[in-house]
Design a protein around this motif. Structure first.
Motif, mmCIF file in Angstrom:
data_model
loop_
_atom_site.group_PDB
_atom_site.id
_atom_site.type_symbol
_atom_site.label_atom_id
_atom_site.label_comp_id
_atom_site.label_asym_id
_atom_site.label_seq_id
_atom_site.Cartn_x
_atom_site.Cartn_y
_atom_site.Cartn_z
ATOM 1 N N GLU A 50 0.833 -1.207 0.000
ATOM 2 C CA GLU A 50 0.000 0.000 0.000
ATOM 3 C C GLU A 50 0.865 1.252 0.000
ATOM 4 O OE1 GLU A 50 -3.707 0.285 -0.009
ATOM 5 O OE2 GLU A 50 -2.951 -1.518 -0.966
ATOM 6 N N PHE A 51 2.077 1.142 0.474
ATOM 7 C CA PHE A 51 3.042 2.239 0.427
ATOM 8 C C PHE A 51 4.435 1.640 0.431
ATOM 9 C CE2 PHE A 51 1.864 1.612 4.886
ATOM 10 C CZ PHE A 51 3.097 1.358 5.473
ATOM 11 N N ASP A 52 5.394 2.446 -0.001
ATOM 12 C CA ASP A 52 6.773 2.006 -0.124
ATOM 13 C C ASP A 52 7.644 3.254 -0.003
ATOM 14 O OD1 ASP A 52 9.274 1.104 -1.120
ATOM 15 O OD2 ASP A 52 8.323 -0.209 -2.588
ATOM 16 N N PHE A 53 8.627 3.243 0.884
ATOM 17 C CA PHE A 53 9.536 4.379 1.009
ATOM 18 C C PHE A 53 10.837 3.923 1.649
ATOM 19 C CE2 PHE A 53 6.712 4.471 4.712
ATOM 20 C CZ PHE A 53 7.592 4.503 5.772
ATOM 21 N N ARG A 54 11.803 4.812 1.628
ATOM 22 C CA ARG A 54 13.078 4.545 2.318
ATOM 23 C C ARG A 54 13.171 5.470 3.518
ATOM 24 N NH1 ARG A 54 16.171 0.959 -0.591
ATOM 25 N NH2 ARG A 54 15.533 0.825 -2.761
ATOM 26 N N LEU A 55 13.490 4.886 4.648
ATOM 27 C CA LEU A 55 13.693 5.607 5.901
ATOM 28 C C LEU A 55 15.183 5.543 6.212
ATOM 29 C CD1 LEU A 55 12.609 6.889 8.588
ATOM 30 C CD2 LEU A 55 12.567 4.550 9.456
ATOM 31 N N ASN A 56 15.864 6.678 6.108
ATOM 32 C CA ASN A 56 17.317 6.721 6.312
ATOM 33 C C ASN A 56 18.031 5.659 5.470
ATOM 34 O OD1 ASN A 56 16.926 8.788 8.172
ATOM 35 N ND2 ASN A 56 16.812 7.376 9.889
ATOM 36 N N GLY A 57 17.557 5.472 4.240
ATOM 37 C CA GLY A 57 18.172 4.521 3.317
ATOM 38 C C GLY A 57 17.612 3.115 3.384
ATOM 39 N N GLU A 58 16.865 2.758 4.424
ATOM 40 C CA GLU A 58 16.297 1.423 4.578
ATOM 41 C C GLU A 58 14.906 1.377 3.942
ATOM 42 O OE1 GLU A 58 14.716 -1.543 8.123
ATOM 43 O OE2 GLU A 58 15.502 0.425 8.643
ATOM 44 N N ARG A 59 14.676 0.395 3.082
ATOM 45 C CA ARG A 59 13.366 0.281 2.426
ATOM 46 C C ARG A 59 12.337 -0.283 3.405
ATOM 47 N NH1 ARG A 59 11.313 -3.546 -2.450
ATOM 48 N NH2 ARG A 59 9.401 -2.391 -2.870
ATOM 49 N N LEU A 60 11.214 0.419 3.510
ATOM 50 C CA LEU A 60 10.080 -0.037 4.303
ATOM 51 C C LEU A 60 8.856 -0.054 3.402
ATOM 52 C CD1 LEU A 60 10.483 1.995 7.629
ATOM 53 C CD2 LEU A 60 11.241 -0.330 7.149
ATOM 54 N N THR A 61 8.088 -1.128 3.464
ATOM 55 C CA THR A 61 6.848 -1.216 2.716
ATOM 56 C C THR A 61 5.762 -1.718 3.661
ATOM 57 O OG1 THR A 61 6.828 -3.523 1.963
ATOM 58 C CG2 THR A 61 8.201 -1.967 0.708
ATOM 59 N N SER A 62 4.522 -1.621 3.227
ATOM 60 C CA SER A 62 3.420 -2.118 4.045
ATOM 61 C C SER A 62 3.383 -3.644 4.083
ATOM 62 C CB SER A 62 2.083 -1.575 3.531
ATOM 63 O OG SER A 62 1.757 -2.147 2.284
ATOM 64 N N LEU A 63 4.108 -4.299 3.179
ATOM 65 C CA LEU A 63 4.182 -5.762 3.177
ATOM 66 C C LEU A 63 5.322 -6.215 4.075
ATOM 67 C CD1 LEU A 63 3.560 -6.651 -0.570
ATOM 68 C CD2 LEU A 63 2.007 -6.966 1.363
ATOM 69 N N ASP A 64 5.092 -6.154 5.360
ATOM 70 C CA ASP A 64 6.117 -6.500 6.337
ATOM 71 C C ASP A 64 5.421 -6.830 7.652
ATOM 72 O OD1 ASP A 64 8.270 -6.637 8.108
ATOM 73 O OD2 ASP A 64 9.282 -4.920 7.237
ATOM 74 N N GLN A 65 5.844 -7.896 8.281
ATOM 75 C CA GLN A 65 5.244 -8.277 9.561
ATOM 76 C C GLN A 65 5.671 -7.364 10.707
ATOM 77 O OE1 GLN A 65 6.321 -12.333 10.192
ATOM 78 N NE2 GLN A 65 8.508 -11.900 10.323
ATOM 79 N N ALA A 66 6.526 -6.386 10.436
ATOM 80 C CA ALA A 66 6.947 -5.433 11.466
ATOM 81 C C ALA A 66 5.889 -4.372 11.754
ATOM 82 C CB ALA A 66 8.252 -4.757 11.060
ATOM 83 N N TRP A 67 4.818 -4.306 10.943
ATOM 84 C CA TRP A 67 3.774 -3.315 11.178
ATOM 85 C C TRP A 67 2.719 -3.865 12.120
ATOM 86 C CZ3 TRP A 67 4.798 1.434 9.904
ATOM 87 C CH2 TRP A 67 5.663 1.694 8.832
#
Length: 131
Positions: free
Chosen positions: A47-64
């Protein structure tokens, strides 16, 4: 806890799912005139995709973690609005996604909040990543 939400008008139907082991994604995006589902079940996109301080974060992650869902409007013509709030378990970050269904389509707005006391850099932001 898994959850499913739906936005629909006379032309489109969008089904959004949250699953703790997968994350947040659109499972169906259907053209209601033709009945065609524009999303392949084997190819969910974030649903979203971005880089946080160079690290890729997306909504497809069990960390949310799903924090809150707020329904703004539930109208009889199948349109509606709702907000989903997620918090990242490893990063001090919250994401708010506002969905709205209008007669000819759906809209989405994204708010990213830094909850730490350290500055962050966001780059490579994609609010909608449907194929």
């Amino acid at each position: 806890m898994s959850a499913t939400w739906e936005l629909a008008s006379q032309y489109v139907r969008r089904v959004i799912r949250f699953e703790p082991a997968i994350g947040l994604y659109t499972s169906h995006f259907v053209n209601r005139i033709t009945g065609s589902d524009l999303i392949s079940a084997e190819r969910w996109t974030p649903e979203f995709d971005f880089r946080l301080n160079g690290e890729r974060l997306t909504s497809l992650d069990q960390a949310w973690e799903l924090i809150e869902v707020t329904a703004e409007c539930d109208q009889p013509d199948f349109s509606g609005q709702f907000t989903i709030r997620l918090a990242h378990r490893a990063r001090r970050l919250e994401v708010r996604i506002d969905y709205d269904c209008e007669p000819h389509g759906t809209t989405k707005r994204l708010t990213i909040a830094n909850t730490s006391d350290q500055p962050i850099t966001l780059t490579h932001l994609a609010i909608e990543t449907l194929p």
